[in-house]
Write a protein that holds these residues in place. Structure first.
Motif, short mmCIF file in Angstrom:
data_model
loop_
_atom_site.label_atom_id
_atom_site.label_comp_id
_atom_site.label_asym_id
_atom_site.label_seq_id
_atom_site.Cartn_x
_atom_site.Cartn_y
_atom_site.Cartn_z
N ASP A 179 0.79 -1.23 0.00
CA ASP A 179 0.00 0.00 0.00
C ASP A 179 0.82 1.28 0.00
OD1 ASP A 179 -2.47 -1.34 -0.04
OD2 ASP A 179 -2.38 -1.64 2.12
N THR A 180 2.04 1.27 0.55
CA THR A 180 2.77 2.53 0.73
C THR A 180 4.20 2.55 0.20
OG1 THR A 180 3.42 1.86 2.96
CG2 THR A 180 1.39 3.17 2.75
N ASP A 181 4.93 1.45 0.26
CA ASP A 181 6.36 1.43 -0.08
C ASP A 181 6.56 1.08 -1.55
OD1 ASP A 181 9.09 1.24 -0.25
OD2 ASP A 181 9.29 -0.38 1.23
N ALA A 182 6.62 2.10 -2.39
CA ALA A 182 6.76 1.89 -3.84
C ALA A 182 8.09 1.23 -4.20
CB ALA A 182 6.62 3.21 -4.58
N SER A 183 9.09 1.30 -3.33
CA SER A 183 10.39 0.72 -3.63
C SER A 183 10.53 -0.74 -3.18
CB SER A 183 11.49 1.55 -2.97
OG SER A 183 11.40 1.45 -1.56
N ARG A 184 9.51 -1.28 -2.53
CA ARG A 184 9.61 -2.61 -1.91
C ARG A 184 10.11 -3.69 -2.87
NH1 ARG A 184 4.71 -5.87 1.15
NH2 ARG A 184 5.89 -7.77 1.60
N TRP A 185 9.58 -3.76 -4.08
CA TRP A 185 9.94 -4.82 -5.02
C TRP A 185 10.66 -4.30 -6.26
CZ3 TRP A 185 4.30 -5.71 -3.88
CH2 TRP A 185 4.14 -6.52 -2.75
N GLN A 186 11.15 -3.07 -6.21
CA GLN A 186 11.85 -2.52 -7.37
C GLN A 186 13.26 -3.11 -7.47
OE1 GLN A 186 11.64 1.76 -7.01
NE2 GLN A 186 9.75 1.81 -8.20
N VAL A 187 13.72 -3.23 -8.69
CA VAL A 187 15.09 -3.69 -8.94
C VAL A 187 15.99 -2.46 -8.90
CG1 VAL A 187 16.62 -4.86 -10.54
CG2 VAL A 187 14.22 -5.56 -10.36
N THR A 188 17.03 -2.53 -8.06
CA THR A 188 17.98 -1.42 -7.92
C THR A 188 19.40 -1.95 -8.03
OG1 THR A 188 18.22 -1.67 -5.52
CG2 THR A 188 16.38 -0.29 -6.29
N PRO A 189 20.37 -1.07 -8.21
CA PRO A 189 21.76 -1.55 -8.22
C PRO A 189 22.14 -2.29 -6.93
CG PRO A 189 21.65 0.67 -9.08
CD PRO A 189 20.28 0.36 -8.53
N GLU A 190 21.53 -1.90 -5.82
CA GLU A 190 21.85 -2.52 -4.54
C GLU A 190 21.30 -3.94 -4.41
OE1 GLU A 190 20.41 0.62 -4.70
OE2 GLU A 190 22.33 1.63 -4.47
N ASN A 191 20.15 -4.23 -5.05
CA ASN A 191 19.54 -5.55 -4.86
C ASN A 191 19.50 -6.40 -6.12
OD1 ASN A 191 17.37 -4.72 -6.47
ND2 ASN A 191 15.93 -4.57 -4.79
N ILE A 192 20.13 -5.95 -7.19
CA ILE A 192 20.02 -6.67 -8.46
C ILE A 192 20.48 -8.12 -8.36
CG2 ILE A 192 22.25 -5.99 -9.45
CD1 ILE A 192 20.51 -5.61 -12.12
N ALA A 193 21.42 -8.41 -7.47
CA ALA A 193 21.92 -9.78 -7.33
C ALA A 193 21.01 -10.65 -6.47
CB ALA A 193 23.33 -9.75 -6.73
N THR A 194 20.07 -10.05 -5.73
CA THR A 194 19.27 -10.82 -4.78
C THR A 194 17.76 -10.73 -5.00
OG1 THR A 194 19.28 -8.96 -3.23
CG2 THR A 194 21.03 -10.63 -2.98
N ILE A 195 17.29 -9.77 -5.77
CA ILE A 195 15.84 -9.54 -5.89
C ILE A 195 15.11 -10.72 -6.52
CG2 ILE A 195 15.99 -8.26 -8.07
CD1 ILE A 195 13.57 -7.42 -5.20
N ALA A 196 15.70 -11.38 -7.49
CA ALA A 196 15.02 -12.52 -8.12
C ALA A 196 14.74 -13.60 -7.08
CB ALA A 196 15.85 -13.09 -9.27
N GLU A 197 15.70 -13.83 -6.19
CA GLU A 197 15.50 -14.84 -5.15
C GLU A 197 14.48 -14.37 -4.11
OE1 GLU A 197 15.65 -18.50 -4.03
OE2 GLU A 197 16.80 -17.79 -5.75
N GLN A 198 14.48 -13.08 -3.80
CA GLN A 198 13.51 -12.54 -2.84
C GLN A 198 12.08 -12.69 -3.35
OE1 GLN A 198 14.65 -8.48 -2.12
NE2 GLN A 198 16.65 -9.05 -1.33
N LEU A 199 11.88 -12.56 -4.65
CA LEU A 199 10.54 -12.63 -5.23
C LEU A 199 10.10 -14.06 -5.57
CD1 LEU A 199 10.64 -9.59 -7.68
CD2 LEU A 199 9.70 -9.69 -5.37
N ARG A 200 11.03 -15.02 -5.56
CA ARG A 200 10.74 -16.40 -5.95
C ARG A 200 9.58 -16.96 -5.13
NH1 ARG A 200 13.76 -20.52 -8.36
NH2 ARG A 200 15.63 -19.21 -8.27
N PRO A 201 8.58 -17.56 -5.80
CA PRO A 201 7.48 -18.19 -5.05
C PRO A 201 7.99 -19.36 -4.21
CG PRO A 201 6.90 -17.93 -7.37
CD PRO A 201 8.37 -17.61 -7.24
N ASN A 202 7.54 -19.41 -2.97
CA ASN A 202 7.89 -20.51 -2.08
C ASN A 202 6.64 -20.85 -1.28
OD1 ASN A 202 8.95 -22.36 -0.37
ND2 ASN A 202 10.46 -20.99 0.56
N PHE A 203 5.93 -21.87 -1.72
CA PHE A 203 4.65 -22.22 -1.11
C PHE A 203 4.75 -23.42 -0.18
CE2 PHE A 203 3.39 -20.38 -5.33
CZ PHE A 203 2.98 -19.16 -4.82
N ASP A 204 5.96 -23.79 0.23
CA ASP A 204 6.13 -24.93 1.13
C ASP A 204 5.77 -24.60 2.55
OD1 ASP A 204 6.98 -26.47 -0.98
OD2 ASP A 204 9.09 -25.93 -0.70
#
Length: 126
Positions: free
Chosen positions: A101-126
């Motif tokens: 609702d408020t943090d527009a940067s929460r899931w954005q790709v940035t130079p700081e998180n480019i190496a980790t964001i794909a893993e952070q967003l990966r679905p994990n339904f276990d």
């Protein structure tokens, strides 16, 4: 026409996805808003061997399904979220939708998180 707005949204994201081959197992797609307007999409598909590849879904292609989805949650005039994360596992046929609702940067790709964001967003339904 389906009456399940979530299934329709997931289907639209898949049908209008660019950058993915046919062999993906799951995806995570961020839908961004500016006010009440669709601003764009970005995300990743994940193959069975764990590799991630960047993708996006064409905004004009998903807009009708997105409008139906958001209209089922928000009354006219209510503030829209700044982003929605849609995660879907094709093999398990499971999904999760998360609103920001408020943090527009929460899931954005940035130079700081480019190496980790794909893993952070990966679905994990276990």
């Amino acid at each position: 026409m389906s009456t399940n707005v979530t299934a329709d949204l997931i289907r639209a994201l898949i049908e209008h996805m660019r950058g993915a081959g046919d062999d993906w197992q799951s995806f995570a797609m961020v839908i961004e808003f500016r006010g009440d307007q669709l601003a764009g999409t970005h995300g990743y598909v994940y193959s069975a061997d764990g590799k991630a590849a960047p993708v996006a879904s064409r905004p004009t292609g998903i807009k009708p399904a997105l409008d139906a989805y958001t209209e089922s949650y928000y009354k006219p005039g209510e503030a829209m979220p700044v982003a929605i994360l849609v995660q879907f596992d094709r093999a398990k046929r499971e999904y999760e939708v998360t609103f920001e609702d408020t943090d527009a940067s929460r899931w954005q790709v940035t130079p700081e998180n480019i190496a980790t964001i794909a893993e952070q967003l990966r679905p994990n339904f276990d």
